[in-house]
Scaffold this motif. Structure first.
Motif, PDB file in Angstrom:
ATOM      1  N   ILE A   1       0.732  -1.199  -0.126  1.00  0.00           N
ATOM      2  CA  ILE A   1      -0.109   0.050   0.033  1.00  0.00           C
ATOM      3  C   ILE A   1       1.020   1.096   0.090  1.00  0.00           C
ATOM      4  CG2 ILE A   1      -1.550   1.467   1.441  1.00  0.00           C
ATOM      5  CD1 ILE A   1      -2.933  -1.477   2.312  1.00  0.00           C
ATOM      6  N   ILE A   2       0.737   2.237  -0.913  1.00  0.00           N
ATOM      7  CA  ILE A   2       1.414   3.199  -0.971  1.00  0.00           C
ATOM      8  C   ILE A   2       0.478   4.463  -0.001  1.00  0.00           C
ATOM      9  CG2 ILE A   2       2.564   5.260  -2.375  1.00  0.00           C
ATOM     10  CD1 ILE A   2       3.685   2.540  -2.749  1.00  0.00           C
ATOM     11  N   GLY A   3       1.101   4.708   1.156  1.00  0.00           N
ATOM     12  CA  GLY A   3       0.279   5.629   2.116  1.00  0.00           C
ATOM     13  C   GLY A   3       1.057   5.447   3.279  1.00  0.00           C
ATOM     14  N   HIS A   4       0.669   6.310   4.228  1.00  0.00           N
ATOM     15  CA  HIS A   4       1.339   6.447   5.466  1.00  0.00           C
ATOM     16  C   HIS A   4       0.816   5.186   6.377  1.00  0.00           C
ATOM     17  CE1 HIS A   4       3.955   9.879   4.938  1.00  0.00           C
ATOM     18  NE2 HIS A   4       2.712  10.743   4.692  1.00  0.00           N
ATOM     19  N   ASP A   5       1.715   4.669   7.150  1.00  0.00           N
ATOM     20  CA  ASP A   5       1.293   3.483   8.005  1.00  0.00           C
ATOM     21  C   ASP A   5       0.432   4.308   9.220  1.00  0.00           C
ATOM     22  OD1 ASP A   5       1.269   1.417   9.871  1.00  0.00           O
ATOM     23  OD2 ASP A   5       3.066   0.878   9.023  1.00  0.00           O
ATOM     24  N   PRO A   6      -0.679   3.788   9.279  1.00  0.00           N
ATOM     25  CA  PRO A   6      -1.623   4.246  10.431  1.00  0.00           C
ATOM     26  C   PRO A   6      -0.998   4.143  11.763  1.00  0.00           C
ATOM     27  CG  PRO A   6      -2.624   2.383   9.453  1.00  0.00           C
ATOM     28  CD  PRO A   6      -1.453   2.894   8.482  1.00  0.00           C
ATOM     29  N   ARG A   7      -0.107   3.035  11.876  1.00  0.00           N
ATOM     30  CA  ARG A   7       0.289   2.860  13.158  1.00  0.00           C
ATOM     31  C   ARG A   7       1.404   3.755  13.780  1.00  0.00           C
ATOM     32  NH1 ARG A   7       1.265  -3.347  11.346  1.00  0.00           N
ATOM     33  NH2 ARG A   7       1.827  -2.041   9.418  1.00  0.00           N
TER      34      ARG A   7
ATOM     35  N   THR B   1       1.299   7.209  12.431  1.00  0.00           N
ATOM     36  CA  THR B   1       0.824   8.374  11.993  1.00  0.00           C
ATOM     37  C   THR B   1      -0.460   8.664  13.177  1.00  0.00           C
ATOM     38  OG1 THR B   1      -0.782   7.726  10.472  1.00  0.00           O
ATOM     39  CG2 THR B   1       1.429   8.588   9.749  1.00  0.00           C
ATOM     40  N   GLY B   2      -0.803   7.663  13.875  1.00  0.00           N
ATOM     41  CA  GLY B   2      -1.878   7.875  15.081  1.00  0.00           C
ATOM     42  C   GLY B   2      -2.982   7.616  14.136  1.00  0.00           C
ATOM     43  N   GLY B   3      -3.166   6.841  12.926  1.00  0.00           N
ATOM     44  CA  GLY B   3      -4.273   6.665  12.448  1.00  0.00           C
ATOM     45  C   GLY B   3      -4.740   7.769  11.104  1.00  0.00           C
ATOM     46  N   ARG B   4      -3.747   8.482  10.962  1.00  0.00           N
ATOM     47  CA  ARG B   4      -3.772   9.529   9.728  1.00  0.00           C
ATOM     48  C   ARG B   4      -3.514   8.924   8.520  1.00  0.00           C
ATOM     49  NH1 ARG B   4      -3.645  15.382  10.226  1.00  0.00           N
ATOM     50  NH2 ARG B   4      -4.404  16.056  12.234  1.00  0.00           N
TER      51      ARG B   4
ATOM     52  N   ALA C   1      -7.640   6.205  -2.347  1.00  0.00           N
ATOM     53  CA  ALA C   1      -8.310   7.246  -1.367  1.00  0.00           C
ATOM     54  C   ALA C   1      -9.008   6.720  -0.378  1.00  0.00           C
ATOM     55  CB  ALA C   1      -9.374   7.980  -2.367  1.00  0.00           C
ATOM     56  N   MET C   2      -8.851   5.538   0.019  1.00  0.00           N
ATOM     57  CA  MET C   2      -9.475   4.961   1.412  1.00  0.00           C
ATOM     58  C   MET C   2      -8.446   5.386   2.488  1.00  0.00           C
ATOM     59  SD  MET C   2      -9.677   0.975   2.138  1.00  0.00           S
ATOM     60  CE  MET C   2     -11.048   0.578   1.483  1.00  0.00           C
ATOM     61  N   SER C   3      -8.956   5.426   3.600  1.00  0.00           N
ATOM     62  CA  SER C   3      -8.063   5.808   4.702  1.00  0.00           C
ATOM     63  C   SER C   3      -6.958   4.663   5.171  1.00  0.00           C
ATOM     64  CB  SER C   3      -8.844   6.290   5.744  1.00  0.00           C
ATOM     65  OG  SER C   3      -9.474   5.065   6.729  1.00  0.00           O
ATOM     66  N   SER C   4      -5.912   5.053   5.351  1.00  0.00           N
ATOM     67  CA  SER C   4      -4.916   4.188   5.755  1.00  0.00           C
ATOM     68  C   SER C   4      -5.521   3.077   6.700  1.00  0.00           C
ATOM     69  CB  SER C   4      -3.678   4.974   6.122  1.00  0.00           C
ATOM     70  OG  SER C   4      -3.050   5.483   5.079  1.00  0.00           O
ATOM     71  N   LYS C   5      -6.094   3.843   7.771  1.00  0.00           N
ATOM     72  CA  LYS C   5      -6.758   3.241   8.711  1.00  0.00           C
ATOM     73  C   LYS C   5      -7.681   2.038   8.450  1.00  0.00           C
ATOM     74  CE  LYS C   5      -9.206   4.057  13.218  1.00  0.00           C
ATOM     75  NZ  LYS C   5     -10.602   3.730  13.073  1.00  0.00           N
ATOM     76  N   GLU C   6      -8.532   2.352   7.722  1.00  0.00           N
ATOM     77  CA  GLU C   6      -9.663   1.253   7.035  1.00  0.00           C
ATOM     78  C   GLU C   6      -8.507   0.263   6.228  1.00  0.00           C
ATOM     79  OE1 GLU C   6     -12.933   2.688   4.734  1.00  0.00           O
ATOM     80  OE2 GLU C   6     -13.336   0.503   4.280  1.00  0.00           O
ATOM     81  N   ALA C   7      -7.730   0.751   5.478  1.00  0.00           N
ATOM     82  CA  ALA C   7      -6.708  -0.333   4.601  1.00  0.00           C
ATOM     83  C   ALA C   7      -6.153  -1.283   5.638  1.00  0.00           C
ATOM     84  CB  ALA C   7      -5.974   0.494   3.905  1.00  0.00           C
ATOM     85  N   TYR C   8      -5.631  -0.610   6.776  1.00  0.00           N
ATOM     86  CA  TYR C   8      -5.173  -1.422   7.691  1.00  0.00           C
ATOM     87  C   TYR C   8      -6.052  -2.376   8.305  1.00  0.00           C
ATOM     88  CZ  TYR C   8      -2.794  -3.150  11.876  1.00  0.00           C
ATOM     89  OH  TYR C   8      -2.165  -3.796  12.835  1.00  0.00           O
ATOM     90  N   GLU C   9      -7.191  -2.128   8.394  1.00  0.00           N
ATOM     91  CA  GLU C   9      -8.219  -3.284   9.020  1.00  0.00           C
ATOM     92  C   GLU C   9      -8.456  -4.268   8.070  1.00  0.00           C
ATOM     93  OE1 GLU C   9     -10.040   0.386  12.026  1.00  0.00           O
ATOM     94  OE2 GLU C   9     -11.190  -0.232  10.162  1.00  0.00           O
ATOM     95  N   ARG C  10      -8.469  -3.855   6.784  1.00  0.00           N
ATOM     96  CA  ARG C  10      -8.902  -4.808   5.800  1.00  0.00           C
ATOM     97  C   ARG C  10      -7.756  -5.573   5.478  1.00  0.00           C
ATOM     98  NH1 ARG C  10     -13.346  -2.584   1.475  1.00  0.00           N
ATOM     99  NH2 ARG C  10     -14.428  -1.433   2.831  1.00  0.00           N
TER     100      ARG C  10
END
Ligand code: TTP
Ligand code: MG
Length: 377
Positions: A49-55, A57-60, A78-87
């Motif tokens: 995944i290209i995006g900041h690791d939510p772990r 950035t505190g979920g950002r 365009a999905m939030s990284s947090k949701e991507a992590y959950e999935r």
């Protein structure tokens, strides 16, 4: 409006379908993610995944893109990284090296230029090519598309998907039809059937709002659209309806425009975590203003109009502009105006999910006005 001018428009714009051209649309597969996988073979077979690791950035953070492995888990741009992590908790998150991707994008563009100068880049990873008359004198556009795919693979070790047809509209749909590493050809005699089967949301230029309105009219596919009279579409959608009527019939005659002159320089960001606080909002406007100023300075452009865009949590979106007496590319000015425009917006207590700053009404730094031609949409 177009509506008022209808009788004239129908005389002026009869249904002429130009099928004489050979157009290719190329779109890289999972572009940023593919570049990362190429550069680091240990990522092969892993969800990336290209995006900041939510772990960290505190979920950002928001997903820019992801590879096809990650898409199996329902992750998408365009999905939030947090949701991507959950999935997909075992995905590898990579913040991304955008200047590197831009460089690779330029290398791809150089390959296109071997075949034709009629290249219209739409983004960093996507372009239209008019190969009707190409530098190698190859008759078959399919052959040119295959050669380009081969070159990109051989030289850059990357895959792309290609669409080949007689206009840009259909070539773009075709490149999306079989991803990754696909090649889809739509001949003039096949276009009608291809479009009839297509879900209406796939038609290029049909956004979420229009999809809803089209669904309300029981239009779900190209075939449904074909049944609607031109007047009805123009009546409901104006210029957009006029285009839709033609697109349903495979008609879209706009030319491939090389080195299209930029009409605006913008920067916008979506926030995974809504912004409520005025200071936070202004700090983000400042960041966007800085990026805009830097880009204007780099490309030697100045502009007189500054626009800000604000999208709230309910997806309502405002854009507001201010015109200056004198063109600028100055960070302090762009920042100050962006803040001023924001201060003038009506109070809105819902959170902000997106902020953008754009400099438009551009001219070259030395003062030459843009050609009239550049002002066309
Ligand atoms: P796309 O071509 O839309 O996506 P893609 O190349 O990653 O995947 P596909 O195989 O479906 O074509 O966009 C190209 C690049 O632009 C993408 O790699 C990352 C970037 N991008 C964003 O940063 N944010 C977005 O919302 C989208 C759609 C793309
Ligand atoms: Mg792509």
């Amino acid at each position: 409006s177009l509506h008022d001018a209808l009788p004239i428009s129908m005389l002026e714009f009869p249904l002429i379908n130009d099928i004489s051209r050979k157009i290719i649309h190329i779109d890289m597969d999972a572009f940023f993610a593919q570049v990362e996988m190429r550069d680091d073979p240990s990522l092969k077979d892993k969800p990336v995944i290209i995006g900041h690791d939510p772990r960290k950035t505190g979920g950002r953070g928001v997903v820019s893109t992801c590879n096809y492995e990650a898409r199996k888990y329902g992750v998408h741009s365009a999905m939030s990284s947090k949701e991507a992590y959950e999935r997909c908790p075992n995905a590898v998150f990579i913040s991304g090296n955008y200047s590197h991707y831009r460089e690779v994008g330029m290398q791809i563009r150089e390959i296109f230029k071997r075949y034709t100068d009629l290249v219209e880049p739409m983004s960093i990873d996507e372009a239209y090519l008019d190969v009707t008359l190409n530098k190698l004198g190859i008759k078959s556009a399919v052959k040119v598309a295959k050669l380009i795919q081969y070159d990109i693979w051989q030289e850059l070790h990357l895959t792309c998907s290609a669409g080949v047809s007689y206009n840009k509209f259909i070539a773009k749909l075709a490149s999306d039809f079989q991803k990754p590493a696909g090649l889809t050809v739509v001949l003039p005699e096949e276009a009608q059937e291809f479009l009839e089967k297509l879900p209406i949301e796939k038609f290029h230029g049909v956004g979420k709002k229009s999809v809803e309105r089209l669904h309300d009219m029981e239009i779900y596919t190209g075939a449904d659209l074909l049944k609607i009279p031109e007047m009805t579409l123009i009546d409901r959608f104006g210029r957009f309806g006029f285009d839709l009527f033609r697109k349903a019939r495979g008609i879209s005659n706009s030319p491939v425009r090389p080195n299209r002159v930029r009409k605006s320089i913008g920067s916008e960001r979506t926030y995974g975590k809504l912004l409520y606080n005025e200071d936070d909002i202004k700090a983000e406007l400042t960041k966007n203003a800085r990026r805009v100023a830097e880009s204007a300075q780099k490309t030697k452009k100045v502009g007189r109009i500054i626009v800000i865009k604000v999208r709230y949590s309910d997806f309502s979106t405002l854009t507001k502009r201010m015109t200056l007496d004198k063109s600028t590319q100055d960070f302090d000015t762009i920042e100050r105006i962006a803040h001023t425009i924001f201060d003038q917006l009506e109070e809105n207590s819902s959170g902000v999910r997106l902020l953008g700053v754009t400099l438009t009404g551009l001219e070259d730094q030395e003062g030459r006005q843009l050609d009239l031609d550049d002002l066309e949409s």
